[in-house]
Design a protein around this motif. Structure first.
Motif, PDB file in Angstrom:
ATOM      1  N   ALA A 114     -45.577  65.311 -68.088  1.00 16.85           N
ATOM      2  CA  ALA A 114     -44.267  65.374 -68.748  1.00 16.85           C
ATOM      3  C   ALA A 114     -43.404  64.194 -68.316  1.00 16.85           C
ATOM      4  CB  ALA A 114     -43.589  66.681 -68.403  1.00 16.85           C
ATOM      5  N   LYS A 115     -43.469  63.862 -67.034  1.00 17.73           N
ATOM      6  CA  LYS A 115     -42.677  62.733 -66.535  1.00 17.73           C
ATOM      7  C   LYS A 115     -43.127  61.432 -67.192  1.00 17.73           C
ATOM      8  CE  LYS A 115     -40.967  64.213 -62.049  1.00 17.73           C
ATOM      9  NZ  LYS A 115     -41.261  64.266 -60.619  1.00 17.73           N
ATOM     10  N   GLU A 116     -44.452  61.273 -67.310  1.00 19.07           N
ATOM     11  CA  GLU A 116     -44.987  60.067 -67.963  1.00 19.07           C
ATOM     12  C   GLU A 116     -44.490  59.975 -69.395  1.00 19.07           C
ATOM     13  OE1 GLU A 116     -47.091  57.478 -66.737  1.00 19.07           O
ATOM     14  OE2 GLU A 116     -46.229  58.389 -64.938  1.00 19.07           O
ATOM     15  N   LYS A 117     -44.481  61.114 -70.063  1.00 20.74           N
ATOM     16  CA  LYS A 117     -44.029  61.153 -71.456  1.00 20.74           C
ATOM     17  C   LYS A 117     -42.561  60.748 -71.535  1.00 20.74           C
ATOM     18  CE  LYS A 117     -46.593  63.761 -73.978  1.00 20.74           C
ATOM     19  NZ  LYS A 117     -47.236  64.970 -74.470  1.00 20.74           N
ATOM     20  N   LEU A 118     -41.761  61.307 -70.621  1.00 17.31           N
ATOM     21  CA  LEU A 118     -40.332  60.979 -70.601  1.00 17.31           C
ATOM     22  C   LEU A 118     -40.130  59.489 -70.373  1.00 17.31           C
ATOM     23  CD1 LEU A 118     -38.705  63.908 -68.629  1.00 17.31           C
ATOM     24  CD2 LEU A 118     -38.263  63.259 -70.984  1.00 17.31           C
ATOM     25  N   LYS A 119     -40.936  58.927 -69.471  1.00 20.37           N
ATOM     26  CA  LYS A 119     -40.834  57.495 -69.178  1.00 20.37           C
ATOM     27  C   LYS A 119     -41.088  56.675 -70.438  1.00 20.37           C
ATOM     28  CE  LYS A 119     -42.375  57.117 -64.432  1.00 20.37           C
ATOM     29  NZ  LYS A 119     -43.591  56.799 -63.676  1.00 20.37           N
ATOM     30  N   SER A 120     -42.160  57.047 -71.151  1.00 13.31           N
ATOM     31  CA  SER A 120     -42.504  56.254 -72.341  1.00 13.31           C
ATOM     32  C   SER A 120     -41.457  56.444 -73.425  1.00 13.31           C
ATOM     33  CB  SER A 120     -43.906  56.629 -72.842  1.00 13.31           C
ATOM     34  OG  SER A 120     -43.910  57.949 -73.278  1.00 13.31           O
ATOM     35  N   ILE A 121     -40.853  57.647 -73.478  1.00 14.89           N
ATOM     36  CA  ILE A 121     -39.783  57.863 -74.458  1.00 14.89           C
ATOM     37  C   ILE A 121     -38.602  56.953 -74.133  1.00 14.89           C
ATOM     38  CG2 ILE A 121     -38.023  59.527 -75.179  1.00 14.89           C
ATOM     39  CD1 ILE A 121     -40.227  61.691 -74.932  1.00 14.89           C
ATOM     40  N   GLU A 122     -38.285  56.898 -72.839  1.00 19.04           N
ATOM     41  CA  GLU A 122     -37.161  56.071 -72.404  1.00 19.04           C
ATOM     42  C   GLU A 122     -37.427  54.599 -72.712  1.00 19.04           C
ATOM     43  OE1 GLU A 122     -33.489  55.475 -71.162  1.00 19.04           O
ATOM     44  OE2 GLU A 122     -34.479  57.414 -71.404  1.00 19.04           O
ATOM     45  N   SER A 128     -35.996  49.627 -78.773  1.00 20.58           N
ATOM     46  CA  SER A 128     -36.097  50.012 -80.190  1.00 20.58           C
ATOM     47  C   SER A 128     -35.783  48.804 -81.090  1.00 20.58           C
ATOM     48  CB  SER A 128     -35.133  51.155 -80.480  1.00 20.58           C
ATOM     49  OG  SER A 128     -33.815  50.733 -80.285  1.00 20.58           O
ATOM     50  N   ILE A 129     -36.552  48.659 -82.160  1.00 17.27           N
ATOM     51  CA  ILE A 129     -36.357  47.568 -83.138  1.00 17.27           C
ATOM     52  C   ILE A 129     -36.239  48.208 -84.508  1.00 17.27           C
ATOM     53  CG2 ILE A 129     -37.417  45.529 -84.172  1.00 17.27           C
ATOM     54  CD1 ILE A 129     -39.047  45.275 -81.557  1.00 17.27           C
ATOM     55  N   SER A 130     -35.306  47.689 -85.293  1.00 21.24           N
ATOM     56  CA  SER A 130     -35.134  48.289 -86.626  1.00 21.24           C
ATOM     57  C   SER A 130     -36.312  47.894 -87.501  1.00 21.24           C
ATOM     58  CB  SER A 130     -33.820  47.804 -87.242  1.00 21.24           C
ATOM     59  OG  SER A 130     -33.948  46.444 -87.593  1.00 21.24           O
ATOM     60  N   SER A 131     -36.635  48.750 -88.439  1.00 21.67           N
ATOM     61  CA  SER A 131     -37.788  48.503 -89.308  1.00 21.67           C
ATOM     62  C   SER A 131     -37.545  47.274 -90.178  1.00 21.67           C
ATOM     63  CB  SER A 131     -38.061  49.733 -90.169  1.00 21.67           C
ATOM     64  OG  SER A 131     -36.875  50.116 -90.824  1.00 21.67           O
ATOM     65  N   GLU A 132     -36.279  47.053 -90.524  1.00 22.76           N
ATOM     66  CA  GLU A 132     -35.939  45.889 -91.354  1.00 22.76           C
ATOM     67  C   GLU A 132     -36.332  44.596 -90.641  1.00 22.76           C
ATOM     68  OE1 GLU A 132     -31.948  45.099 -93.173  1.00 22.76           O
ATOM     69  OE2 GLU A 132     -32.089  47.292 -93.451  1.00 22.76           O
ATOM     70  N   GLU A 133     -36.067  44.597 -89.337  1.00 18.96           N
ATOM     71  CA  GLU A 133     -36.385  43.425 -88.514  1.00 18.96           C
ATOM     72  C   GLU A 133     -37.887  43.159 -88.547  1.00 18.96           C
ATOM     73  OE1 GLU A 133     -34.541  40.577 -85.894  1.00 18.96           O
ATOM     74  OE2 GLU A 133     -33.633  42.278 -86.948  1.00 18.96           O
TER      75      GLU A 133
END
Lengths: 256, 99
Positions: A114-122, A128-133
């Protein structure tokens, strides 16, 4: 009192054996004394009665101790039952402990994952990059023919499905290799072509030399899809992206 | 076990040596030749008692020590029972078997 204290510390077995020894000694002494007095015909009153009294006392003590020993035997049985119960409880506790350890292991693994998952979410949230970019960037790459060569590509065509030397230099690998020397710049494929290193057969007519020729070589509905801009325009890619997206939309409407 | 217990009971019933000593003195009074035989009986009885004592269970400690050991054992059983009761009253989960 002293005798009682010592007796309390001694085991019942030791006390029984010592009393039995006393009994043996006393009875032998009594019998010997009686035999002696009988043979010498000299009665010795007092001493034998003393021994007899001692013998009777010890015998009484022996019987009492035997009683105690029997009671202890019964207690011993009870203790054995209790010991069996303790063993059973111990094995039960060990079983439970094993189960708890197992549960702990499972929970620890779950928490770690769960911690690993949280890390990757963070991480994903931060970068984060916009799809338009992304779409813009994709356009830029395809506009410069860096991914796929035009369909009418022939050897010598400087539009190529690989990064130009300049692009390689500006990329991460270029920085890593520290290729800061500008003198190497001259060896572009286009320059090789200009210097006449390619066979003559290939040099004369290139589609990009005149737009009429290029359109003539391609099927009519494909004519504008491959945006045949001169390769020199690569440096102004950002403008190209905008231009290309509008071009392609307009061209598709044209071909219809 | 039952026979051992019966033997013990019998032993404690007639563990007194006085009757044998009395028999010996009587024989001596009468100048009876059986006195040697009676002496042998007493010897055998003492030897038998020794063996009996060394085979008796639970007399390797004094009654006081034994009572302490018994109390300790009872306490152990009680504590372990309490511990198990405590564990069993905990909220347990069904552990999924790793497939």
């Amino acid at each position: 009192k002293k005798v009682n204290m010592a007796a309390a510390e001694k085991s019942t077995k030791e006390r029984l054996l010592s009393v039995l020894d006393d009994l043996e000694v006393l009875s032998r002494e009594l019998i010997e004394m009686l035999a002696l007095s009988r043979s010498q015909k000299m009665p010795q009153p007092g001493e034998d009665t003393q021994i007899l009294e001692l013998l009777v006392q010890r015998d009484k003590e022996f019987q009492e101790l035997m009683e105690v020993a029997q009671q202890q035997g019964k207690v011993h049985q009870e203790m054995q039952l209790l010991e069996k119960e303790v063993e059973k409880r111990d094995s039960d506790i060990q079983q439970l402990q094993k189960q708890l350890k197992e549960a702990e292991h499972i929970l620890a693994t779950a928490v770690y994952q769960a911690k690993e998952k949280l890390k990757s979410i963070e991480r994903a949230r931060k970068g984060s990059i916009s799809s338009e970019e992304i779409i813009k960037y994709a356009h830029r790459i395809s506009a410069s023919n860096a991914v796929c060569a035009p369909l009418n590509w022939v050897p010598g065509d400087p539009r190529r499905p690989y990064p130009t030397d300049l692009e390689m230099r500006s990329g991460m690998l270029g920085h890593m290799a520290n290729l800061s020397t500008n003198g190497v710049n001259g060896h572009l494929p286009g320059d090789a072509l200009a210097a006449g290193r390619l066979p003559d057969v290939l040099t004369p007519h290139y589609p990009w030399q005149s737009s009429d020729v290029s359109v003539g070589m391609l099927p009519p509905h494909h004519g504008n899809d491959f945006g045949l801009e001169p390769p020199g325009h690569n440096k102004e890619n950002e403008d190209d992206v905008e231009a290309m997206s509008t071009d392609s939309s307009s061209s598709s409407s044209d071909s219809d | 076990m039952a026979t051992a217990q019966a033997k013990l009971d019998k032993e404690s019933d007639d563990c007194s040596l006085l009757p044998l000593v009395h028999d010996i003195i009587k024989c001596m009074d009468k100048d009876n030749q059986d006195v040697l035989q009676e002496l042998g009986k007493l010897k055998a009885k003492i030897q038998e008692a020794r063996e009996q004592i060394s085979n008796m269970p639970g007399i390797d400690s004094s009654p006081l020590e034994q009572q302490q050991q018994l109390a300790t054992l009872r306490e152990q059983v009680r504590t372990k029972n309490q511990l198990l009761q405590k564990y069993k009253s905990l909220c347990m989960f069904d552990v999924p078997k790793a497939s």
